[in-house]
Design a protein around this motif. Sequence first.
Motif, PDB file in Angstrom:
ATOM      1  N   ALA A  85       0.828  -1.201   0.000  1.00  0.00           N
ATOM      2  CA  ALA A  85       0.000   0.000   0.000  1.00  0.00           C
ATOM      3  C   ALA A  85       0.861   1.248   0.000  1.00  0.00           C
ATOM      4  CB  ALA A  85      -0.915  -0.017   1.225  1.00  0.00           C
ATOM      5  N   ALA A  86       1.927   1.232   0.773  1.00  0.00           N
ATOM      6  CA  ALA A  86       2.789   2.410   0.847  1.00  0.00           C
ATOM      7  C   ALA A  86       3.400   2.726  -0.508  1.00  0.00           C
ATOM      8  CB  ALA A  86       3.881   2.191   1.888  1.00  0.00           C
ATOM      9  N   ALA A  87       3.894   1.689  -1.196  1.00  0.00           N
ATOM     10  CA  ALA A  87       4.503   1.901  -2.506  1.00  0.00           C
ATOM     11  C   ALA A  87       3.457   2.346  -3.524  1.00  0.00           C
ATOM     12  CB  ALA A  87       5.194   0.629  -2.976  1.00  0.00           C
ATOM     13  N   GLN A 134      -8.846  -6.412  -3.940  1.00  0.00           N
ATOM     14  CA  GLN A 134      -8.942  -5.568  -2.759  1.00  0.00           C
ATOM     15  C   GLN A 134      -8.043  -4.346  -2.930  1.00  0.00           C
ATOM     16  OE1 GLN A 134      -9.377  -7.520   1.250  1.00  0.00           O
ATOM     17  NE2 GLN A 134      -8.283  -9.153   0.198  1.00  0.00           N
ATOM     18  N   ILE A 135      -8.522  -3.182  -2.504  1.00  0.00           N
ATOM     19  CA  ILE A 135      -7.633  -2.035  -2.469  1.00  0.00           C
ATOM     20  C   ILE A 135      -6.550  -2.319  -1.425  1.00  0.00           C
ATOM     21  CG2 ILE A 135      -9.530  -0.502  -3.119  1.00  0.00           C
ATOM     22  CD1 ILE A 135      -9.421   0.596  -0.212  1.00  0.00           C
ATOM     23  N   TRP A 174     -15.322  -3.022   7.679  1.00  0.00           N
ATOM     24  CA  TRP A 174     -15.712  -3.008   6.276  1.00  0.00           C
ATOM     25  C   TRP A 174     -14.924  -4.069   5.512  1.00  0.00           C
ATOM     26  CZ3 TRP A 174     -14.766   2.984   5.763  1.00  0.00           C
ATOM     27  CH2 TRP A 174     -15.726   3.658   6.511  1.00  0.00           C
ATOM     28  N   HIS A 175     -15.281  -4.266   4.241  1.00  0.00           N
ATOM     29  CA  HIS A 175     -14.441  -5.078   3.358  1.00  0.00           C
ATOM     30  C   HIS A 175     -13.691  -4.129   2.419  1.00  0.00           C
ATOM     31  CE1 HIS A 175     -16.511  -4.530  -0.479  1.00  0.00           C
ATOM     32  NE2 HIS A 175     -17.668  -4.661   0.154  1.00  0.00           N
ATOM     33  N   ALA A 176     -12.683  -4.637   1.726  1.00  0.00           N
ATOM     34  CA  ALA A 176     -11.826  -3.799   0.886  1.00  0.00           C
ATOM     35  C   ALA A 176     -11.981  -4.108  -0.601  1.00  0.00           C
ATOM     36  CB  ALA A 176     -10.365  -3.990   1.294  1.00  0.00           C
ATOM     37  N   TRP A 177     -13.043  -4.805  -0.985  1.00  0.00           N
ATOM     38  CA  TRP A 177     -13.130  -5.324  -2.341  1.00  0.00           C
ATOM     39  C   TRP A 177     -13.737  -4.343  -3.339  1.00  0.00           C
ATOM     40  CZ3 TRP A 177     -10.988  -9.655  -4.234  1.00  0.00           C
ATOM     41  CH2 TRP A 177     -10.516 -10.599  -3.299  1.00  0.00           C
ATOM     42  N   ARG A 178     -13.146  -4.350  -4.525  1.00  0.00           N
ATOM     43  CA  ARG A 178     -13.714  -3.717  -5.707  1.00  0.00           C
ATOM     44  C   ARG A 178     -14.092  -4.819  -6.694  1.00  0.00           C
ATOM     45  NH1 ARG A 178     -12.992   0.815  -8.817  1.00  0.00           N
ATOM     46  NH2 ARG A 178     -15.232   0.595  -8.464  1.00  0.00           N
ATOM     47  N   ASP A 182     -19.632  -2.402  -3.636  1.00  0.00           N
ATOM     48  CA  ASP A 182     -18.322  -1.887  -4.025  1.00  0.00           C
ATOM     49  C   ASP A 182     -17.824  -0.894  -2.978  1.00  0.00           C
ATOM     50  OD1 ASP A 182     -16.105  -0.832  -5.380  1.00  0.00           O
ATOM     51  OD2 ASP A 182     -17.352   0.464  -6.657  1.00  0.00           O
ATOM     52  N   ILE A 183     -16.596  -1.079  -2.501  1.00  0.00           N
ATOM     53  CA  ILE A 183     -16.090  -0.174  -1.470  1.00  0.00           C
ATOM     54  C   ILE A 183     -15.995   1.258  -1.960  1.00  0.00           C
ATOM     55  CG2 ILE A 183     -13.651  -0.606  -2.033  1.00  0.00           C
ATOM     56  CD1 ILE A 183     -13.345  -0.383   1.170  1.00  0.00           C
TER      57      ILE A 183
END
Length: 286
Positions: A7-9, A198-199, A214-218, A249-250
């Motif tokens: 995520a950081a990158a 997932q994001i 929450w969930h992180a899915w797109r 959708d998140i």
Amino acid sequence: MSETATAAASGASATERFHADKSPFEAVKDTPPERVDALARAVLDSVYATIREQRVTYDEYNALKAWLINVGQDGEWPLFLDVWVEHVVEEVATDHREGSKGTIEGPYYVPGAPERGAKASVPMRENEAGTPLHWTGTITSTDGTPLEGASVELWHADSDGFYSQFAPGLPEWNLRGTFTVGADGVFEIETVQPAPYQIPTDGSCGKLIAAAGWHAWRPAHLHVKVSAPGHEQLTAQLYFPGDEHNDDDIASAVKPELVLDPQKQADGSATVDYGFVLDPVTSAKD
């Protein structure tokens, strides 16, 4: 891939790209102080109302401060804003349109994708994973006239949910291309159907998702920008039926009009027919 996407990158890449490709302050440099005052006060008043209504404690307030600082340090402001805020900005900005529906751009757009002509494959690796997808469509104006010289910029994630130029080990323009149509307005694109993903969750946005349950899915989606001289640019994402996250959708970016109707073929590939109707610039509200 020899390196692992984080995520950081990804956030740092998105932030760097945003600064390189956009001049946000230039676009609003002539905004009168009264408009800035009204917007700032409205946002702050909403924050105050939430604090009072929810009786926010100092511990919660300090946790928020720490989290906001971490979002910036992780470079995740583009991710946060594009996932949780942009869909409402897009709704307001395009509510006058009569043509095709659009939705959010997201944080992973890169301008300058290679020109491929009207009928071609998107750049991809040999044996790119995913169901082969043959996509045809026509670009017209709201009066039905085909728009010669119109273009479709297409980009999407690979089967692992990674975007080229935002994750290590991918060719620079993998699954990114520009398709410019002739007098008939017709395009034909060969690509692959992407997978849901997932994001990034290893940064500050992931901490919020976990804390809120929450969930992180797109859902799986294709990104497009459709342009033509004298017409408003359309930014959209196209989705696939049956995806379990079309309804939750998140990023809250799915619209019924953007769901494709792919037809499975005997060889395992899929075909889809989906075109675009663009609004003339003169139809936009002041």
